[in-house]
Design a protein around this motif. Structure first.
Motif, PDB file in Angstrom:
ATOM      1  N   MET A  84       0.842  -1.192   0.000  1.00 59.23           N
ATOM      2  CA  MET A  84       0.000   0.000   0.000  1.00 59.23           C
ATOM      3  C   MET A  84       0.882   1.248   0.000  1.00 59.23           C
ATOM      4  O   MET A  84       2.072   1.182   0.305  1.00 59.23           O
ATOM      5  N   ASN A  85       0.290   2.332  -0.352  1.00 59.16           N
ATOM      6  CA  ASN A  85       1.011   3.589  -0.446  1.00 59.16           C
ATOM      7  C   ASN A  85       0.790   4.378   0.828  1.00 59.16           C
ATOM      8  O   ASN A  85      -0.299   4.840   1.118  1.00 59.16           O
TER       9      ASN A  85
ATOM     10  N   ARG B  50       1.884   7.589   2.251  1.00 56.65           N
ATOM     11  CA  ARG B  50       2.529   8.878   1.966  1.00 56.65           C
ATOM     12  C   ARG B  50       3.774   8.723   1.104  1.00 56.65           C
ATOM     13  O   ARG B  50       4.853   9.190   1.436  1.00 56.65           O
ATOM     14  N   GLY B  51       3.641   8.026   0.033  1.00 57.80           N
ATOM     15  CA  GLY B  51       4.749   7.913  -0.903  1.00 57.80           C
ATOM     16  C   GLY B  51       5.698   6.771  -0.600  1.00 57.80           C
ATOM     17  O   GLY B  51       6.581   6.476  -1.384  1.00 57.80           O
ATOM     18  N   ASN B  52       5.552   6.164   0.541  1.00 58.36           N
ATOM     19  CA  ASN B  52       6.352   4.982   0.814  1.00 58.36           C
ATOM     20  C   ASN B  52       5.539   3.744   0.505  1.00 58.36           C
ATOM     21  O   ASN B  52       4.362   3.669   0.836  1.00 58.36           O
ATOM     22  N   VAL B  53       6.189   2.803  -0.129  1.00 60.40           N
ATOM     23  CA  VAL B  53       5.502   1.573  -0.458  1.00 60.40           C
ATOM     24  C   VAL B  53       5.668   0.608   0.718  1.00 60.40           C
ATOM     25  O   VAL B  53       6.773   0.259   1.075  1.00 60.40           O
TER      26      VAL B  53
END
Lengths: 174, 801
Positions: free
Chosen positions: A73-74, A76-79
């Motif tokens: 899942m994303n 805040r821009g981290n996977v």
């Protein structure tokens, strides 16, 4: 959703309070557990590992991983990889509802999301109230991840060992 | 404490500055350098002060002086002197030098440290502080000249009083002084201090950060000096470039000395001394001398690398170099002077006469004379820049705020940039979530629209900036080629003119790392095999010296790095013959296009055996080129005209962090297929697809039979369509293998930021990473190479004709 927000607030406050008092940091985090419900049973993990709670988001499926890893899942821009605690416990999957949450935890250098049925609260369970898990027989789903049972006035919280819960290598079929 | 380290860099950029002399008015850029110097100096003094006080207390208590502490104080003054010397802050140099002299006495135990001495030193520090503060304010260091002279006198008195008359008469001290050697004793012989200094100076702990910094700067300095040496060889203004090389080496020496790498320090010192003679015209800067210098630079580089890995160093080579340098020194001087003098690094930039020792006492007042543009000197080759800058600088300075300015560049951890990128990407999504919030549907909010428009503009600017931060100009990589060309040309016995174009072109940092090797191979091949020998060229209408051009430019969203030569070009028949011999080509290859033929040189093992033929040598190492370039999703094209020359074009995506991909949907999942591997996409007709007896679906496309890979089977998901003629087939190709990927539909084409999958899930099969789409969802990037490799292992997967 409101409830989630409230919980989030409680958690944030709890974390903040801990951070504010550096000297007591260790102490403040000690004995505190973030509790969540799976299949009607309360489970707790040490709050030390919890970074945040987010609502369920779009999860991209990833091939070639154990069945309990739902995907990425994303955040805040981290996977961030997401596992389903239900599936991890060997329970059947249920429809997600508005109380389904993702508890984001950090273990070592990995950040991992855990899908739980519901998030309850941050509880303080003193060490003397924790008994070792009974030998033989499984108390509830996820028995092999249990580190202890936290006894409280009216309920019992099953305390989980995050490391073994998240261990991707351990693919014991439940 | 670590001034040398920082100076090293700022210095080069301001090489012309020294030419201007210390009392010239300086411009903003230099003010900034001064500010940094002052900051460092301040730190240094903060460190010294308590040590001095402690020293006094201890010595009065026990009557003994702690040598360790004295040494460390000595070092700090010494470092400061070095930095000040670079900046031509003569007043500071004078003060620190004197203080150093005084400390030297204690250090050598020729005198005992007493209360008054400590007081004197502390006063010196106070004065230094004053001078430095003023430096930042006014950009001048001579405001307190009188006080400096006074303090220097007092220090000198103290020194004279201490020094036992027989051993160290005051006079020589004064005389020696201006030489300001970086290594305490001027003698080239092994100095006593560095040897017992061990890995670090007493009292200073070398932290890993300092070490890392040292390594980084050592590399830069050595590179820079190498560049300058090479330029000096080729161009007329050799003195200037040699002087710059000298400066770089000097900085390097200082750093090495500071870090306690005495072997590096010694060798650098030697080469410096030799270079200085060259600059002064005592030794001729011929090819041989430069070769020795370049060897030294190489050795130093190797030694630095060894130091990094905590290995011992190649003492033997160093010794040889020492001998060679000595030979050079002696040759140049005829009957060598009995003792090599130390040198003032700056002297290199001045004309020889000026570099003669300047006694601090007498010229000091002279120096304070009104600053003016430097008098025309013979060596005004440096002057072009100062000449332009100088008047401007003089005008600018009064207006410039005296405060400390920041600017220039900083080193930032790449991971921080990644975080920044992530957040910016998120911001863009969040912005869309707010400005296109469904709650706003059906309403007209004029002000909100304006505000959102504004916000959108900012976020998109921000995104551009964040992207650009990772970009680095190619200049550094290109400059490395200068040396390579020089060496290769020498070895191959060819004359080469190297032209560099578009060095300012910026590419992603990761890309820079990946193209270095390929570029080396291509350039080497261009010289070794592309260019004819001077004799051969003489027979044509080409000039004797071959031209090799390395260029870079932006072209349709890619960076093209080209290496062209005007040599003999590539011979199709020769390559083809070789390729057929090696079994790389089926048939006679007559159907291959020229370009495809040329590309055969990238095949591993293409030409290893055959340096006999004129062209085949091109294969050596060339497979690396293709491999590396493909790793960064780029490709190499070759153009060649027989007799006219060849051109290698490396086409590289602007950044590895971004992928141009086709978004496809399978069931509920979105996947990203790198555009580079896509050949075409189409919806098959029923008749086009056949199933082989072993159950493999094959689609007939023109004359090819291409195996079908069902993405939904591969990833175990539920597709919208099961029949091939309802979905889309995307033909992908890699390394000559093709497959048709079956997807539900094509969503579009998009440039997205590539992200790695979490370590937690490792590297799932057939997925090379993921990207976050504009709406915040994640899409996996298909690893076409792996998918194809797997498809190929299945039976009867590749059917030709």
């Amino acid at each position: 959703m409101n409830q989630e927000l409230e919980l989030k607030k409680t958690l944030d406050e709890a974390l903040e309070a801990d951070l504010m008092d550096d000297d007591f940091y260790e102490d403040a985090q000690k004995d505190r557990y973030m509790t969540f419900g799976i299949d009607g049973q309360d489970y707790g993990i040490e709050i030390l590992n919890v970074t945040e709670i987010v609502g369920l988001q779009d999860i991209a499926e990833v091939p070639d991983v154990p069945h309990f890893v739902k995907g990425m899942m994303n955040l805040r821009g981290n996977v961030v990889p997401v596992i389903s605690v239900r599936l991890r416990f060997g329970l059947p999957e249920v429809e997600y509802d508005d109380r389904t949450c993702v508890v984001v935890v950090t273990l070592g250098s990995s950040t991992i999301g855990m899908i739980v049925d519901r998030v309850n609260e941050v509880r303080t369970i003193p060490e003397e109230n924790i008994s070792t898990p009974p030998q033989g027989g499984v108390v509830a789903a996820g028995g092999q991840f249990v580190t202890g049972l936290g006894r409280e006035a009216r309920s019992v919280t099953i305390l989980l060992d995050l490391a073994s819960l998240l261990d991707i290598q351990d693919q014991v079929n439940l | 404490m670590k001034p040398c380290h920082r100076w090293a860099i700022s210095h080069r950029g301001n090489a012309w500055f020294t030419q201007m002399g210390s009392h010239t008015v300086i411009d903003d850029g230099d003010l900034e350098i001064f500010a940094a110097f002052v900051e460092e100096g301040g730190e240094m003094m903060d460190e010294v002060e308590p040590q001095l006080v402690e020293l006094e207390q201890n010595s009065t208590a026990s009557g003994e002086v702690d040598l360790e502490t004295i040494n460390s104080i000595f070092r700090l003054f010494h470092s400061m002197k070095g930095s000040a010397g670079f900046l031509e802050l003569n007043e500071v140099v004078k003060l620190t030098h004197k203080a150093e002299n005084l400390l030297d006495l204690f250090r050598k135990q020729e005198a005992n440290l007493e209360g008054p001495d400590v007081t004197l030193l502390l006063q010196t520090i106070d004065l230094l502080r004053k001078v430095m503060d003023d430096l930042v304010e006014s950009g001048r260091d001579d405001t307190y000249a009188a006080e400096v002279v006074d303090m220097v006198d007092r220090l000198q008195t103290s020194i004279s009083a201490k020094a036992s008359p027989g051993k160290e008469p005051p006079a020589p001290v004064v005389k020696d002084e201006p030489q300001g050697e970086a290594a305490p004793p001027p003698a080239p012989e092994p100095t006593p201090e560095p040897e017992n200094a061990g890995p670090s100076y007493p009292g200073i702990t070398i932290t890993p950060e300092m070490h890392a910094k040292y390594m980084e700067e050592a590399e830069e300095l050595l590179d820079a000096s190498e560049q300058d040496l090479l330029v000096a060889l080729n161009e007329e203004n050799e003195a200037v470039n040699l002087a710059e090389a000298l400066r770089c080496l000097h900085s390097f020496k200082g750093n090495s000395g500071f870090m306690g790498y005495t072997h590096l320090e010694k060798l650098t010192h030697k080469v410096e001394s030799t270079l200085e003679k060259v600059v002064d015209g005592e030794i001729k800067a011929d090819e041989k001398a430069l070769t020795i210098f370049l060897n030294v630079v190489d050795t130093l580089r190797g030694a630095v690398a060894d130091v990094a890995e905590d290995q011992g160093c190649d003492i033997e080579t160093m010794q040889e170099l020492h001998v060679e340098l000595d030979g050079l020194l002696n040759k140049g001087k005829g009957d060598a002077m009995p003792k090599k003098s130390g040198f003032i690094p700056l002297s290199a930039m001045k004309k020889p006469a000026e570099s003669a020792p300047v006694a601090p006492e007498s010229p000091a007042p002279a120096d304070t004379a009104p600053a003016g543009p430097p008098a025309p000197e013979p060596e005004t080759a440096v002057a072009p820049i100062p000449a332009q800058e100088n008047p401007a600088a003089q005008k600018a300075t009064p207006a410039a705020p005296p405060g400390k300015k920041t600017g220039g560049s900083i080193r930032v951890d790449l991971s921080k940039l990644d975080t920044l990128m992530n957040l910016v990407g998120e911001l863009v999504i969040a912005e869309a979530m707010v400005t296109r919030n469904p709650d706003l549907d059906g309403h007209e909010f004029e002000n909100l629209d304006k505000a959102s428009h504004h916000l959108r503009r900012i976020t998109s600017d921000l995104q551009d900036v964040a992207m650009s931060v990772r970009m680095v100009p190619l200049a550094g990589t290109f400059k490395k080629m200068v040396r390579l060309v020089h060496d290769t040309a020498l070895k191959a016995g060819k004359k080469v003119n190297l032209n560099l174009q578009g060095e300012d072109t910026e590419v992603d940092k990761t890309v820079i790392e990946m193209i270095s090797d390929p570029l080396v191979h291509i350039v080497r091949n261009a010289i070794d095999h592309g260019l004819e020998t001077p004799e051969e060229r003489a027979g044509t209408d080409k000039p004797e010296a071959g031209n090799v051009t390395i260029g870079a430019r932006h072209e349709s969203g890619e960076v093209w790095i080209t290496v062209s030569d005007d040599g003999r070009g590539m011979k199709r028949e020769v390559i083809l013959r070789k390729a057929i011999e090696k079994g790389l080509v089926d048939g006679d290859g007559s159907d291959l296009r020229d370009e495809d033929v040329y590309k055969l040189v990238f095949e591993p093992g293409f030409s290893t055996a055959a340096s006999v033929t004129e062209i085949s040598g091109r294969g050596v190492g060339m497979d690396v080129v293709k491999k590396n370039i493909e790793k960064i999703n780029g490709r190499v094209d070759i153009k060649s005209t027989l007799g006219k020359g060849s051109q290698f074009i490396m086409r590289i995506p602007l950044t590895m962090a971004i992928i141009e991909g086709m978004l496809v949907r399978v069931g509920r999942s979105t996947y990203n297929i790198p555009l580079l591997s896509i050949r075409e996409a189409f919806r098959p007709e029923t008749g086009q697809v056949t199933t082989t007896p072993d159950g493999v679906e094959v689609v007939k496309l023109r004359d090819d039979m291409i195996p079908v890979v069902r993405i939904h089977d591969l990833y175990g998901i539920e597709p919208s369509f099961d029949k091939l003629d309802e979905g889309i087939l995307v033909i992908v190709e890699n390394d000559g293998i093709s497959a048709a990927l079956f997807v539900d539909e094509i969503l579009g084409q998009q440039q997205t930021v590539v992200k790695g999958l979490s370590d937690y899930v490792g590297s799932p099969h057939g997925v090379s990473g993921c990207t976050i789409l504009g709406d915040g969802r994640i899409s996996l990037i298909l690893d076409v190479a792996t998918i194809l490799a797997n498809a190929a292992t299945a039976p009867a997967m590749v059917v030709s004709q």
